[in-house]
Design an enzyme around this catalytic site. Structure first.
Site, PDB file in Angstrom:
ATOM      1  N   LEU A  74      -3.591   2.142   4.876  1.00  0.00           N
ATOM      2  CA  LEU A  74      -4.473   0.988   4.808  1.00  0.00           C
ATOM      3  C   LEU A  74      -5.927   1.455   4.905  1.00  0.00           C
ATOM      4  O   LEU A  74      -6.256   2.406   5.611  1.00  0.00           O
ATOM      5  CB  LEU A  74      -4.176   0.010   5.948  1.00  0.00           C
ATOM      6  CG  LEU A  74      -2.975  -0.918   5.765  1.00  0.00           C
ATOM      7  CD1 LEU A  74      -2.794  -1.802   6.989  1.00  0.00           C
ATOM      8  CD2 LEU A  74      -3.123  -1.778   4.517  1.00  0.00           C
ATOM      9  N   ALA A 127       4.101   0.199  -6.247  1.00  0.00           N
ATOM     10  CA  ALA A 127       4.456  -1.034  -6.957  1.00  0.00           C
ATOM     11  C   ALA A 127       4.334  -0.867  -8.467  1.00  0.00           C
ATOM     12  O   ALA A 127       3.451  -0.175  -8.972  1.00  0.00           O
ATOM     13  CB  ALA A 127       3.560  -2.180  -6.490  1.00  0.00           C
ATOM     14  N   ALA A 184     -17.563  -0.439  -2.917  1.00  0.00           N
ATOM     15  CA  ALA A 184     -16.756  -1.245  -2.013  1.00  0.00           C
ATOM     16  C   ALA A 184     -17.286  -2.669  -1.906  1.00  0.00           C
ATOM     17  O   ALA A 184     -16.509  -3.621  -1.774  1.00  0.00           O
ATOM     18  CB  ALA A 184     -16.715  -0.589  -0.630  1.00  0.00           C
ATOM     19  N   ASP A 190     -12.525  -1.296  -8.046  1.00  0.00           N
ATOM     20  CA  ASP A 190     -12.800  -0.202  -8.981  1.00  0.00           C
ATOM     21  C   ASP A 190     -12.008  -0.294 -10.277  1.00  0.00           C
ATOM     22  O   ASP A 190     -12.399   0.319 -11.276  1.00  0.00           O
ATOM     23  CB  ASP A 190     -12.491   1.142  -8.312  1.00  0.00           C
ATOM     24  CG  ASP A 190     -13.444   1.463  -7.170  1.00  0.00           C
ATOM     25  OD1 ASP A 190     -14.343   0.649  -6.904  1.00  0.00           O
ATOM     26  OD2 ASP A 190     -13.283   2.526  -6.542  1.00  0.00           O
ATOM     27  N   GLU A 249       0.854  -1.187   0.000  1.00  0.00           N
ATOM     28  CA  GLU A 249       0.000   0.000   0.000  1.00  0.00           C
ATOM     29  C   GLU A 249       0.888   1.234   0.000  1.00  0.00           C
ATOM     30  O   GLU A 249       1.773   1.375   0.848  1.00  0.00           O
ATOM     31  CB  GLU A 249      -0.917   0.005   1.215  1.00  0.00           C
ATOM     32  CG  GLU A 249      -1.651   1.310   1.474  1.00  0.00           C
ATOM     33  CD  GLU A 249      -2.521   1.759   0.308  1.00  0.00           C
ATOM     34  OE1 GLU A 249      -2.385   2.936  -0.106  1.00  0.00           O
ATOM     35  OE2 GLU A 249      -3.316   0.950  -0.202  1.00  0.00           O
ATOM     36  N   HIS A 295     -43.676  -7.561  15.066  1.00  0.00           N
ATOM     37  CA  HIS A 295     -44.596  -6.412  15.081  1.00  0.00           C
ATOM     38  C   HIS A 295     -44.406  -5.639  16.373  1.00  0.00           C
ATOM     39  O   HIS A 295     -44.351  -6.238  17.446  1.00  0.00           O
ATOM     40  CB  HIS A 295     -46.042  -6.896  14.982  1.00  0.00           C
ATOM     41  CG  HIS A 295     -47.026  -5.768  15.113  1.00  0.00           C
ATOM     42  ND1 HIS A 295     -47.299  -4.907  14.072  1.00  0.00           N
ATOM     43  CD2 HIS A 295     -47.786  -5.364  16.173  1.00  0.00           C
ATOM     44  CE1 HIS A 295     -48.190  -4.011  14.485  1.00  0.00           C
ATOM     45  NE2 HIS A 295     -48.504  -4.270  15.751  1.00  0.00           N
ATOM     46  N   GLY A 299      -7.440   2.447   2.184  1.00  0.00           N
ATOM     47  CA  GLY A 299      -7.589   3.081   0.881  1.00  0.00           C
ATOM     48  C   GLY A 299      -8.471   4.324   0.902  1.00  0.00           C
ATOM     49  O   GLY A 299      -8.773   4.903   1.945  1.00  0.00           O
ATOM     50  N   ILE A 312     -23.314   9.620  -4.373  1.00  0.00           N
ATOM     51  CA  ILE A 312     -22.682  10.542  -3.439  1.00  0.00           C
ATOM     52  C   ILE A 312     -23.220  11.963  -3.624  1.00  0.00           C
ATOM     53  O   ILE A 312     -23.403  12.702  -2.654  1.00  0.00           O
ATOM     54  CB  ILE A 312     -21.149  10.527  -3.593  1.00  0.00           C
ATOM     55  CG1 ILE A 312     -20.602   9.135  -3.277  1.00  0.00           C
ATOM     56  CG2 ILE A 312     -20.501  11.548  -2.662  1.00  0.00           C
ATOM     57  CD1 ILE A 312     -20.804   8.699  -1.842  1.00  0.00           C
ATOM     58  N   CYS A 334     -11.617   4.477   0.271  1.00  0.00           N
ATOM     59  CA  CYS A 334     -12.913   4.207   0.888  1.00  0.00           C
ATOM     60  C   CYS A 334     -12.917   4.568   2.360  1.00  0.00           C
ATOM     61  O   CYS A 334     -13.755   5.336   2.826  1.00  0.00           O
ATOM     62  CB  CYS A 334     -13.273   2.731   0.705  1.00  0.00           C
ATOM     63  SG  CYS A 334     -14.836   2.255   1.478  1.00  0.00           S
TER      64      CYS A 334
END
Length: 485
Positions: A43, A119, A322, A313, A39, A446, A45, A188, A47
């Site tokens: 951590l 990476a 997500a 994504d 990452e 109920h 990300g 959103i 979201c």
């Protein structure tokens, strides 16, 4: 370290520590695989740190604000409270930090190796990880790409503006906009419009595209907007934007051909999504992508390169949610571990945390009509639900679309309190190809919002107890839409 001096070997390397990436890492570790998670930032990300969680903190706060009038009816002596935005920002930061630490603990507890860095694939089974001046090479047996997307301004926005904010900015504003213009038809955007209106901002919502909600749900949502005095404008042509020191101006023509000039203190847009794949160098290694760079995967989340998987994504199928990333993450890990799972996105729920919230699963009435299906509909207004009445959450409805011949339920749509929680039941019913009788048979607590689902299905046959219904009448694509009430 000199490149090529040492190559470290790994069984499974995952790029990206968002909800899909860390879920895949933990599931793979649970299945006995040795896992390395890379990452480049935090951590959780986008979201956890900028998107899903911060936006739902705002939605939750807005919902609590809306409950204050009912609290007074219940007998609580409450003055009209005002939002302390600094405190809300602090609360958001505390929540995201606690959740992020939780993810870190889960990775540690499952013996997932977490490496910070950027990476890049250097060959089909090797990748380099850059962290400052350090560059390490890792050789892997399998890899999962979970790098997500980045929001960018729409193409019609020709400049960078100070008062135009994207999703990662709107939940960091340190002042409430006096007049917030919301530009977007996505989930959103709808949430932001209602949240900031609840907090005290004047809000104008511009919908450049048609909503994909069931028409009954959209009609109720528009009624809610009107009640909240949110001005809604549909359609945008010839958009131009001007910004001054203290406001932003939008000029355009709406879908009725009327010229519009809207002035506000801030403009929010969800923008366009761009998959984070450019830095990976995938094109050289047989990984198929579509025009915008999204990665093509099969039902195992496997790319055209059998040793490389992709989730969330960055994948071409399905919306950027997500829930999709989490499902694909589990499936990819299980497939790599030798299983035969499947990521079926057919009944992926649409969840919108407006006030009241929206949940939608399966076919809308519009889609059923477009496909020429013979269908029937049942609607139940929450005004007739006992628990909705006593809790002051009377706005909304539940709508069921079913096949007129087989009585198989094709879609369930709800706007109202409890919609998010009930959505899991909606998904299960559609996954099991449930018939109307499968909803009739169980007993329902109920009073509860759950009874609304039962009565919406009973309305298909005109037998809802708490509303006066007309006779059951099938619909086809050639017939007029007649609501069963």
């Amino acid at each position: 370290m000199v490149v090529g001096e040492m190559i470290e070997e790994r069984d499974l390397v995952i790029i990206g520590g968002g909800p899909g990436g860390y879920t895949a890492a933990i599931r793979a570790a649970q299945l006995g695989l040795s896992v390395t998670l890379i990452e480049k930032d935090q951590l959780g990300g986008i979201c956890l740190n900028q998107g899903c969680i911060p936006s739902k903190v705002w939605a939750y706060a807005a919902r609590k604000q809306s409950e204050i009038p009912h609290m007074k009816q219940l007998g609580f002596d409450m003055e009209s409270p005002k939002l302390n935005l600094d405190q809300l920002l602090t609360y958001k930061s505390n929540v995201t930090e606690q959740l992020r630490k939780g993810v870190e603990s889960l990775c540690q507890g499952n013996q997932v190796e977490v490496i910070q860095g950027k990476a890049t694939f250097t060959s089909e089974n090797k990748m380099g990880v850059e962290n400052g001046h350090q560059f390490d090479i890792y050789q892997f047996k399998k890899a999962i790409i979970a790098t997500g997307c980045t929001a960018t301004l729409p193409k019609s926005f020709s400049h960078n503006y100070e008062r135009v904010v994207l999703s990662h900015d709107i939940f960091r504003l340190k002042e409430l906009p006096n007049h917030l213009i919301v530009y977007g038809s996505d989930d959103i955007s709808l949430e932001v419009a209602i949240d900031y209106q609840s907090f005290g901002s004047q809000v104008t919502l511009i919908l450049p595209d048609a909503l994909t909600l069931d028409p009954s749900i959209e009609k109720e949502l528009m009624r809610v907007f009107k009640k909240k005095k949110i001005k809604v404008i549909k359609g945008v042509n010839g958009l131009s934007i001007e910004e001054t020191d203290d406001q932003v101006q939008l000029e355009f023509t709406d879908d009725q051909g009327k010229e519009r000039l809207i002035e506000g203190t801030h403009l929010y847009t969800s923008g366009m999504r761009k998959p984070n794949v450019e830095e990976l160098g995938l094109a050289r290694f047989g990984v198929d992508q579509i025009e915008d760079g999204y990665i093509v995967v099969n039902h195992h989340a496997q790319t055209s390169n059998p040793n490389i998987y992709a989730i969330g994504d960055v994948t071409a199928e399905g919306p950027a949610l997500a829930v999709k990333a989490i499902k694909q993450g589990k499936v990819a890990a299980e497939a790599i571990a030798g299983g035969n799972p499947e990521a079926d996105l057919t009944f992926l729920p649409t969840i919108i945390h407006t006030t009241p919230p929206i949940a939608s699963v399966g076919l809308t009435e519009t889609v059923a009509k477009e496909h020429g299906l013979e269908y029937q509909i049942g609607e139940f207004s929450l005004k007739a639900n006992g628990f909705a009445m006593l809790s002051g959450q009377k706005e909304g409805l539940i709508k069921v679309v079913s096949d007129a011949k087989t009585e198989i339920i094709l879609g369930i749509h709800m706007i109202g309190s409890g919609a998010i929680e009930l959505s899991s039941s909606f998904v299960q019913l559609l996954e099991m190809a449930a018939k109307e009788e499968d909803v009739h048979f169980p007993n329902y607590a109920h009073p509860s919002m759950n009874e609304g689902l039962l009565e919406a299905v009973e309305a298909l046959t005109g037998h809802a107890i708490h509303q006066i219904d007309s006779k059951k009448k099938p619909h086809t694509s050639d017939s007029h839409t007649v609501k069963i009430r």
